[in-house]
Design a protein around this motif. Structure first.
Motif, PDB file in Angstrom:
ATOM      1  N   GLY A  48       0.768  -1.238   0.000  1.00 27.47           N
ATOM      2  CA  GLY A  48       0.000   0.000   0.000  1.00 27.47           C
ATOM      3  C   GLY A  48       0.800   1.289   0.000  1.00 27.47           C
ATOM      4  O   GLY A  48       0.325   2.303  -0.506  1.00 27.47           O
ATOM      5  N   TYR A  49       2.020   1.285   0.565  1.00 23.13           N
ATOM      6  CA  TYR A  49       2.735   2.558   0.734  1.00 23.13           C
ATOM      7  C   TYR A  49       4.103   2.603   0.069  1.00 23.13           C
ATOM      8  O   TYR A  49       4.849   3.557   0.281  1.00 23.13           O
ATOM      9  CB  TYR A  49       2.861   2.868   2.233  1.00 23.13           C
ATOM     10  CG  TYR A  49       1.521   3.173   2.842  1.00 23.13           C
ATOM     11  CD1 TYR A  49       1.024   4.468   2.833  1.00 23.13           C
ATOM     12  CD2 TYR A  49       0.737   2.170   3.399  1.00 23.13           C
ATOM     13  CE1 TYR A  49      -0.215   4.757   3.367  1.00 23.13           C
ATOM     14  CE2 TYR A  49      -0.499   2.450   3.941  1.00 23.13           C
ATOM     15  CZ  TYR A  49      -0.972   3.743   3.921  1.00 23.13           C
ATOM     16  OH  TYR A  49      -2.194   4.039   4.447  1.00 23.13           O
ATOM     17  N   PHE A  50       4.443   1.625  -0.745  1.00 26.02           N
ATOM     18  CA  PHE A  50       5.737   1.702  -1.426  1.00 26.02           C
ATOM     19  C   PHE A  50       5.780   2.933  -2.329  1.00 26.02           C
ATOM     20  O   PHE A  50       6.806   3.619  -2.404  1.00 26.02           O
ATOM     21  CB  PHE A  50       6.034   0.440  -2.235  1.00 26.02           C
ATOM     22  CG  PHE A  50       7.412   0.468  -2.835  1.00 26.02           C
ATOM     23  CD1 PHE A  50       8.499   0.079  -2.074  1.00 26.02           C
ATOM     24  CD2 PHE A  50       7.617   0.903  -4.129  1.00 26.02           C
ATOM     25  CE1 PHE A  50       9.780   0.126  -2.603  1.00 26.02           C
ATOM     26  CE2 PHE A  50       8.895   0.954  -4.666  1.00 26.02           C
ATOM     27  CZ  PHE A  50       9.977   0.565  -3.900  1.00 26.02           C
ATOM     28  N   GLY A  51       4.683   3.231  -2.987  1.00 31.35           N
ATOM     29  CA  GLY A  51       4.630   4.401  -3.865  1.00 31.35           C
ATOM     30  C   GLY A  51       4.897   5.703  -3.132  1.00 31.35           C
ATOM     31  O   GLY A  51       5.470   6.640  -3.680  1.00 31.35           O
ATOM     32  N   ALA A  52       4.516   5.770  -1.877  1.00 25.08           N
ATOM     33  CA  ALA A  52       4.705   6.996  -1.097  1.00 25.08           C
ATOM     34  C   ALA A  52       6.132   7.153  -0.585  1.00 25.08           C
ATOM     35  O   ALA A  52       6.595   8.275  -0.389  1.00 25.08           O
ATOM     36  CB  ALA A  52       3.730   7.013   0.085  1.00 25.08           C
ATOM     37  N   VAL A 149       0.970  -7.136  14.990  1.00 23.75           N
ATOM     38  CA  VAL A 149       0.611  -7.938  13.821  1.00 23.75           C
ATOM     39  C   VAL A 149      -0.213  -7.032  12.915  1.00 23.75           C
ATOM     40  O   VAL A 149      -1.131  -6.357  13.363  1.00 23.75           O
ATOM     41  CB  VAL A 149      -0.200  -9.186  14.235  1.00 23.75           C
ATOM     42  CG1 VAL A 149      -0.651  -9.967  13.008  1.00 23.75           C
ATOM     43  CG2 VAL A 149       0.636 -10.069  15.158  1.00 23.75           C
ATOM     44  N   TYR A 150       0.151  -7.008  11.644  1.00 23.83           N
ATOM     45  CA  TYR A 150      -0.524  -6.140  10.687  1.00 23.83           C
ATOM     46  C   TYR A 150      -0.605  -6.868   9.349  1.00 23.83           C
ATOM     47  O   TYR A 150       0.066  -7.890   9.139  1.00 23.83           O
ATOM     48  CB  TYR A 150       0.234  -4.809  10.539  1.00 23.83           C
ATOM     49  CG  TYR A 150       1.718  -4.973  10.286  1.00 23.83           C
ATOM     50  CD1 TYR A 150       2.224  -5.090   8.991  1.00 23.83           C
ATOM     51  CD2 TYR A 150       2.622  -5.027  11.340  1.00 23.83           C
ATOM     52  CE1 TYR A 150       3.578  -5.254   8.763  1.00 23.83           C
ATOM     53  CE2 TYR A 150       3.972  -5.183  11.123  1.00 23.83           C
ATOM     54  CZ  TYR A 150       4.449  -5.289   9.827  1.00 23.83           C
ATOM     55  OH  TYR A 150       5.795  -5.458   9.597  1.00 23.83           O
ATOM     56  N   ALA A 151      -1.419  -6.357   8.464  1.00 21.85           N
ATOM     57  CA  ALA A 151      -1.578  -6.975   7.147  1.00 21.85           C
ATOM     58  C   ALA A 151      -0.319  -6.739   6.329  1.00 21.85           C
ATOM     59  O   ALA A 151       0.094  -5.601   6.119  1.00 21.85           O
ATOM     60  CB  ALA A 151      -2.791  -6.382   6.434  1.00 21.85           C
ATOM     61  N   GLN A 152       0.307  -7.820   5.915  1.00 23.30           N
ATOM     62  CA  GLN A 152       1.472  -7.732   5.039  1.00 23.30           C
ATOM     63  C   GLN A 152       1.048  -8.077   3.619  1.00 23.30           C
ATOM     64  O   GLN A 152       0.082  -8.795   3.403  1.00 23.30           O
ATOM     65  CB  GLN A 152       2.572  -8.700   5.503  1.00 23.30           C
ATOM     66  CG  GLN A 152       3.195  -8.301   6.831  1.00 23.30           C
ATOM     67  CD  GLN A 152       4.153  -9.365   7.362  1.00 23.30           C
ATOM     68  OE1 GLN A 152       3.839 -10.545   7.352  1.00 23.30           O
ATOM     69  NE2 GLN A 152       5.305  -8.920   7.850  1.00 23.30           N
ATOM     70  N   SER A 163      12.229  -5.813   8.908  1.00 22.39           N
ATOM     71  CA  SER A 163      12.670  -4.426   9.031  1.00 22.39           C
ATOM     72  C   SER A 163      11.493  -3.479   9.242  1.00 22.39           C
ATOM     73  O   SER A 163      10.349  -3.787   8.894  1.00 22.39           O
ATOM     74  CB  SER A 163      13.400  -4.041   7.735  1.00 22.39           C
ATOM     75  OG  SER A 163      13.563  -2.652   7.627  1.00 22.39           O
ATOM     76  N   GLY A 164      11.798  -2.313   9.787  1.00 21.41           N
ATOM     77  CA  GLY A 164      10.795  -1.263   9.895  1.00 21.41           C
ATOM     78  C   GLY A 164      10.252  -0.872   8.540  1.00 21.41           C
ATOM     79  O   GLY A 164       9.145  -0.326   8.434  1.00 21.41           O
ATOM     80  N   LEU A 165      11.013  -1.156   7.471  1.00 22.82           N
ATOM     81  CA  LEU A 165      10.527  -0.866   6.122  1.00 22.82           C
ATOM     82  C   LEU A 165       9.290  -1.707   5.797  1.00 22.82           C
ATOM     83  O   LEU A 165       8.397  -1.251   5.090  1.00 22.82           O
ATOM     84  CB  LEU A 165      11.616  -1.106   5.079  1.00 22.82           C
ATOM     85  CG  LEU A 165      12.784  -0.134   5.109  1.00 22.82           C
ATOM     86  CD1 LEU A 165      13.872  -0.581   4.137  1.00 22.82           C
ATOM     87  CD2 LEU A 165      12.340   1.291   4.796  1.00 22.82           C
ATOM     88  N   ASP A 166       9.230  -2.927   6.312  1.00 23.00           N
ATOM     89  CA  ASP A 166       8.054  -3.768   6.093  1.00 23.00           C
ATOM     90  C   ASP A 166       6.826  -3.103   6.693  1.00 23.00           C
ATOM     91  O   ASP A 166       5.773  -3.023   6.051  1.00 23.00           O
ATOM     92  CB  ASP A 166       8.267  -5.155   6.709  1.00 23.00           C
ATOM     93  CG  ASP A 166       7.099  -6.078   6.446  1.00 23.00           C
ATOM     94  OD1 ASP A 166       6.941  -6.527   5.294  1.00 23.00           O
ATOM     95  OD2 ASP A 166       6.320  -6.340   7.396  1.00 23.00           O
ATOM     96  N   LEU A 167       6.963  -2.623   7.909  1.00 20.22           N
ATOM     97  CA  LEU A 167       5.856  -1.917   8.557  1.00 20.22           C
ATOM     98  C   LEU A 167       5.487  -0.662   7.773  1.00 20.22           C
ATOM     99  O   LEU A 167       4.309  -0.392   7.531  1.00 20.22           O
ATOM    100  CB  LEU A 167       6.241  -1.556   9.996  1.00 20.22           C
ATOM    101  CG  LEU A 167       5.219  -0.774  10.816  1.00 20.22           C
ATOM    102  CD1 LEU A 167       3.942  -1.585  11.011  1.00 20.22           C
ATOM    103  CD2 LEU A 167       5.813  -0.375  12.152  1.00 20.22           C
ATOM    104  N   LEU A 168       6.485   0.093   7.357  1.00 22.08           N
ATOM    105  CA  LEU A 168       6.235   1.336   6.618  1.00 22.08           C
ATOM    106  C   LEU A 168       5.526   1.066   5.295  1.00 22.08           C
ATOM    107  O   LEU A 168       4.518   1.702   4.987  1.00 22.08           O
ATOM    108  CB  LEU A 168       7.553   2.072   6.366  1.00 22.08           C
ATOM    109  CG  LEU A 168       7.443   3.358   5.560  1.00 22.08           C
ATOM    110  CD1 LEU A 168       6.581   4.386   6.283  1.00 22.08           C
ATOM    111  CD2 LEU A 168       8.835   3.916   5.285  1.00 22.08           C
ATOM    112  N   PHE A 169       6.034   0.145   4.508  1.00 25.17           N
ATOM    113  CA  PHE A 169       5.453  -0.098   3.182  1.00 25.17           C
ATOM    114  C   PHE A 169       4.070  -0.731   3.261  1.00 25.17           C
ATOM    115  O   PHE A 169       3.247  -0.537   2.375  1.00 25.17           O
ATOM    116  CB  PHE A 169       6.376  -0.970   2.332  1.00 25.17           C
ATOM    117  CG  PHE A 169       7.668  -0.293   1.949  1.00 25.17           C
ATOM    118  CD1 PHE A 169       7.739   1.076   1.772  1.00 25.17           C
ATOM    119  CD2 PHE A 169       8.814  -1.032   1.778  1.00 25.17           C
ATOM    120  CE1 PHE A 169       8.929   1.700   1.418  1.00 25.17           C
ATOM    121  CE2 PHE A 169      10.010  -0.425   1.421  1.00 25.17           C
ATOM    122  CZ  PHE A 169      10.064   0.943   1.246  1.00 25.17           C
TER     123      PHE A 169
END
Length: 191
Positions: A48-52, A149-152, A163-169
């Motif tokens: 959802g947020y890689f584009g951002a 736990v979040y939707a990956q 990584s925190g990048l997983d959470l961010l993206f």
């Protein structure tokens, strides 16, 4: 990729086992940066947020970093900015305090005027001199981290410890709320 976790490592020049982490030089004999970015792009382009955030990450990878610590600081700033973390940072290497192990940690706390130390889950719990910290008036707060736990991206089961990048993206700036143990806002995807 393929729904599996991948290690991304930065090659460093090994000069001495006693070399400080602040002095570790990056080995540029391979194009590791392009491979890292491409791995992350392929894994998260549909998140959802890689584009951002992908463009800023790409700029970090496009810069030629000489020291590992500077690359780490740049990556950390990407995450701090995205999650609105403004806690001041101090580099222990710049504080010039004496000591080893518990004494060093105590002296670092004193140097920055700390009233408490958040103790991680690692080995420091065993070697910290609790009495010395109490005498100095510095409370020891032991971390009790519970991985949110979040939707990956993808259909695989949740993979903790990435990584925190997983959470961010996957979650965007709302990842901050998850780190703080708060309920996420209603789900929304960045355009």
């Amino acid at each position: 990729m393929n729904g599996a976790a991948h290690w991304l490592t930065v090659p460093v020049i090994q000069r001495s086992q006693k070399e400080r982490i602040a002095d570790k030089a990056i080995d540029h004999s391979r194009d590791w940066a392009a491979a890292h970015y491409e791995t992350l792009r392929r894994a998260y382009t549909s998140a959802g947020y890689f584009g951002a955030y992908g463009a800023r990450l790409k700029r970090v990878y496009e810069r030629r970093w000489e020291r590992l610590v500077d690359l780490n600081a740049a990556m950390l700033e990407v995450l701090r900015d995205a999650f609105a973390i403004s806690t001041p940072l101090a580099k222990s290497s710049e504080l010039c305090v004496p000591g080893a192990k518990s004494e060093l940690v105590l002296n670092l706390c004193k140097a920055v005027g700390a009233h408490a130390l958040l103790v991680g889950l690692g080995g420091s719990r065993a070697y910290l001199d609790r009495a010395a910290f109490a005498t100095a008036g510095i409370a020891l707060e032991f971390q009790q981290f519970r991985h949110p736990v979040y939707a990956q991206r993808g259909n695989a089961r949740f993979t903790a410890g990435l990584s925190g990048l997983d959470l961010l993206f996957n979650c965007g700036p709302d990842g901050r709320r998850l780190l703080l143990g708060e309920a996420p806002r209603e789900s929304r995807i960045a355009a």
